[in-house]
Write an enzyme that holds these catalytic residues in place. Sequence first.
Site, short mmCIF file in Angstrom:
data_model
loop_
_atom_site.label_atom_id
_atom_site.label_comp_id
_atom_site.label_asym_id
_atom_site.label_seq_id
_atom_site.Cartn_x
_atom_site.Cartn_y
_atom_site.Cartn_z
N ARG A 1 0.85 -1.21 0.00
CA ARG A 1 0.00 0.00 0.00
C ARG A 1 0.88 1.26 0.00
O ARG A 1 0.61 2.22 0.71
CB ARG A 1 -0.96 0.04 1.19
N SER B 1 -10.40 -0.52 4.12
CA SER B 1 -9.51 -0.70 5.28
C SER B 1 -8.98 0.66 5.71
O SER B 1 -8.34 1.35 4.90
CB SER B 1 -8.33 -1.58 4.90
N GLU C 1 -4.13 3.73 6.42
CA GLU C 1 -3.91 3.48 4.99
C GLU C 1 -4.55 4.64 4.21
O GLU C 1 -4.09 5.03 3.15
CB GLU C 1 -4.58 2.16 4.60
C1 LIG Z 1 -15.35 -0.34 0.23
C2 LIG Z 1 -13.90 -0.08 -0.13
C3 LIG Z 1 -13.05 -1.15 -0.35
C4 LIG Z 1 -11.70 -0.93 -0.68
N1 LIG Z 1 -10.90 -2.01 -0.91
C5 LIG Z 1 -9.61 -1.83 -1.27
C6 LIG Z 1 -8.75 -2.96 -1.55
O1 LIG Z 1 -9.19 -4.11 -1.50
N2 LIG Z 1 -7.47 -2.71 -1.89
C7 LIG Z 1 -6.96 -1.46 -1.99
O2 LIG Z 1 -5.78 -1.31 -2.31
N3 LIG Z 1 -7.74 -0.37 -1.74
C8 LIG Z 1 -9.04 -0.53 -1.38
N4 LIG Z 1 -9.84 0.56 -1.12
C9 LIG Z 1 -9.24 1.90 -1.18
C10 LIG Z 1 -9.44 2.63 -2.53
O3 LIG Z 1 -10.47 2.05 -3.27
C11 LIG Z 1 -8.16 2.62 -3.37
O4 LIG Z 1 -7.10 3.17 -2.65
C12 LIG Z 1 -8.33 3.41 -4.68
O5 LIG Z 1 -7.20 3.24 -5.49
C13 LIG Z 1 -8.55 4.89 -4.43
O6 LIG Z 1 -8.94 5.47 -5.67
P1 LIG Z 1 -9.65 6.88 -5.74
O7 LIG Z 1 -9.72 7.24 -7.18
O8 LIG Z 1 -10.91 6.86 -4.99
O9 LIG Z 1 -8.56 7.80 -5.02
P2 LIG Z 1 -8.79 9.08 -4.11
O10 LIG Z 1 -9.37 8.66 -2.81
O11 LIG Z 1 -9.49 10.14 -4.86
O12 LIG Z 1 -7.27 9.53 -3.89
C14 LIG Z 1 -6.38 8.73 -3.14
C15 LIG Z 1 -4.98 9.38 -3.18
O13 LIG Z 1 -4.47 9.35 -4.50
C16 LIG Z 1 -4.21 10.67 -4.98
N5 LIG Z 1 -4.60 10.67 -6.40
C17 LIG Z 1 -5.81 10.35 -6.91
N6 LIG Z 1 -5.77 10.42 -8.26
C18 LIG Z 1 -4.52 10.80 -8.60
C19 LIG Z 1 -3.86 11.06 -9.83
N7 LIG Z 1 -4.48 10.94 -11.01
N8 LIG Z 1 -2.56 11.47 -9.79
C20 LIG Z 1 -1.91 11.61 -8.62
N9 LIG Z 1 -2.49 11.39 -7.42
C21 LIG Z 1 -3.77 10.97 -7.41
C22 LIG Z 1 -5.05 11.58 -4.13
O14 LIG Z 1 -4.49 12.88 -4.08
C23 LIG Z 1 -5.02 10.87 -2.78
O15 LIG Z 1 -3.82 11.16 -2.11
C24 LIG Z 1 -11.19 0.38 -0.79
C25 LIG Z 1 -12.06 1.47 -0.57
C26 LIG Z 1 -13.41 1.24 -0.25
C27 LIG Z 1 -14.33 2.41 -0.06
#
Ligand SMILES: Cc1cc2nc3c(=O)[nH]c(=O)nc-3n(C[C@H](O)[C@H](O)[C@H](O)COP(=O)(O)OP(=O)(O)OC[C@H]3O[C@@H](n4cnc5c(N)ncnc54)[C@H](O)[C@@H]3O)c2cc1C
Length: 338
Positions: free
Chosen positions: A162, A237, A333
């Site tokens: 992560r 998580s 995380e």
């Molecule tokens: C129900 C649930 C289950 C989940 N299960 C998992 C799992 O099994 N495994 C796992 O790894 N994660 C899991 N996650 C966490 C999440 O889904 C991941 O971390 C996902 O990649 C976040 O994507 P996002 O577009 O929502 O990012 P955001 O929440 O919008 O951003 C996350 C971070 O990335 C940065 N960011 C976003 N886009 C960019 C970009 N284009 N360039 C540079 N920086 C950027 C943001 O500034 C921030 O710091 C889960 C979340 C939920 C709600």
Amino acid sequence: MRVQKDVSLKAYNTFGVTVRTPLFAEVKTSLELQAVLKDMRFNDAFILGGGSNVLFLDQLSKPVIKVSISGIRVIEEDDHIAIVSVGAGVVWHDLVMWCVANNLGGIENLSLIPGLVGAAPIQNIGAYGVELRDVFHNAIGIGRLDGASKIFTAQDCAFGYRDSVFKNELKDRYVITTIRLALTKKNHELHLAYGALQDTLAQQKVEQPTIADVARAVTRIRRSKLPDPEKLGNAGSFFKNPIVKTKKLQNLMLEYPEMPSYTIDENFSKIPAGWLIEQAGFKGKISGKVGMHAKQALVLVNHGGASGKELWSHAQEVMKQVHSAFGIELEPEVNLIN
Ligand SMILES: Cc1cc2nc3c(=O)[nH]c(=O)nc-3n(C[C@H](O)[C@H](O)[C@H](O)COP(=O)(O)OP(=O)(O)OC[C@H]3O[C@@H](n4cnc5c(N)ncnc54)[C@H](O)[C@@H]3O)c2cc1C
């Protein structure tokens, strides 16, 4: 590109926290992104994907740039491997479904992870024995200071559990616009080591699973275990599983022989944070508007109307109690945004 003032981010974060940003821009191309990065008002902007891995602690004083660059296409292929190029704004699960439909293997275990493609390398998303790094070819990022585009190889990204260079040395320095994945066209290598995955495939009487079967099984397991953010605000998580020295684990096991753990190497082991949180008495317990989920203690949930501060204060209480019971520091995380 449209720049809006005083925008609510409630619909843009899966915790459903009500905060506002003074300025909001949504970019649909790399050129739009480069233009907004040149605009002084967006100098310290927060980069937003699907908002599924962030906790907004308070009203944002920063502007927000939402990355919505679309597109999925094969850019290179041989008999065995296809290189797929994907825009940062594509919904991650849509990409998984596209790959399964096109018989491209490698990310089926990552089905139903919320969020957009651009965030996937930031924390090297992972689930059910597969991480992004296993299929990662490279990514394109635009420098926030000079607007120049740069290609990052897997080595440049320094992926960890992560974790990546984008959470450390290059934090807030690049915006990811595209990622490229190397996926198999045939003889897919299936990752079925997880017991829950094997059990689900067996229940469905699947003997020779395809990548579509694996994607279906993972989706089924996730739906049964994890709260749907549409119904109960959460970011998956909330904490990482702590990695401890084997010596410390051995000492803990004397007191807690039933403590689960996974060996990383001869010196380090990983302990499931959910187990520690459950032992500390937080699983399913509601405290005001927040709590740790009843089916998965690792998931911090907003039971309705909680603020970022209330959620974080509960997370800190969990960290304190786990530390006092086990001497282990839990690390969030989820990205905490001020
Ligand atoms: C129900 C649930 C289950 C989940 N299960 C998992 C799992 O099994 N495994 C796992 O790894 N994660 C899991 N996650 C966490 C999440 O889904 C991941 O971390 C996902 O990649 C976040 O994507 P996002 O577009 O929502 O990012 P955001 O929440 O919008 O951003 C996350 C971070 O990335 C940065 N960011 C976003 N886009 C960019 C970009 N284009 N360039 C540079 N920086 C950027 C943001 O500034 C921030 O710091 C889960 C979340 C939920 C709600």
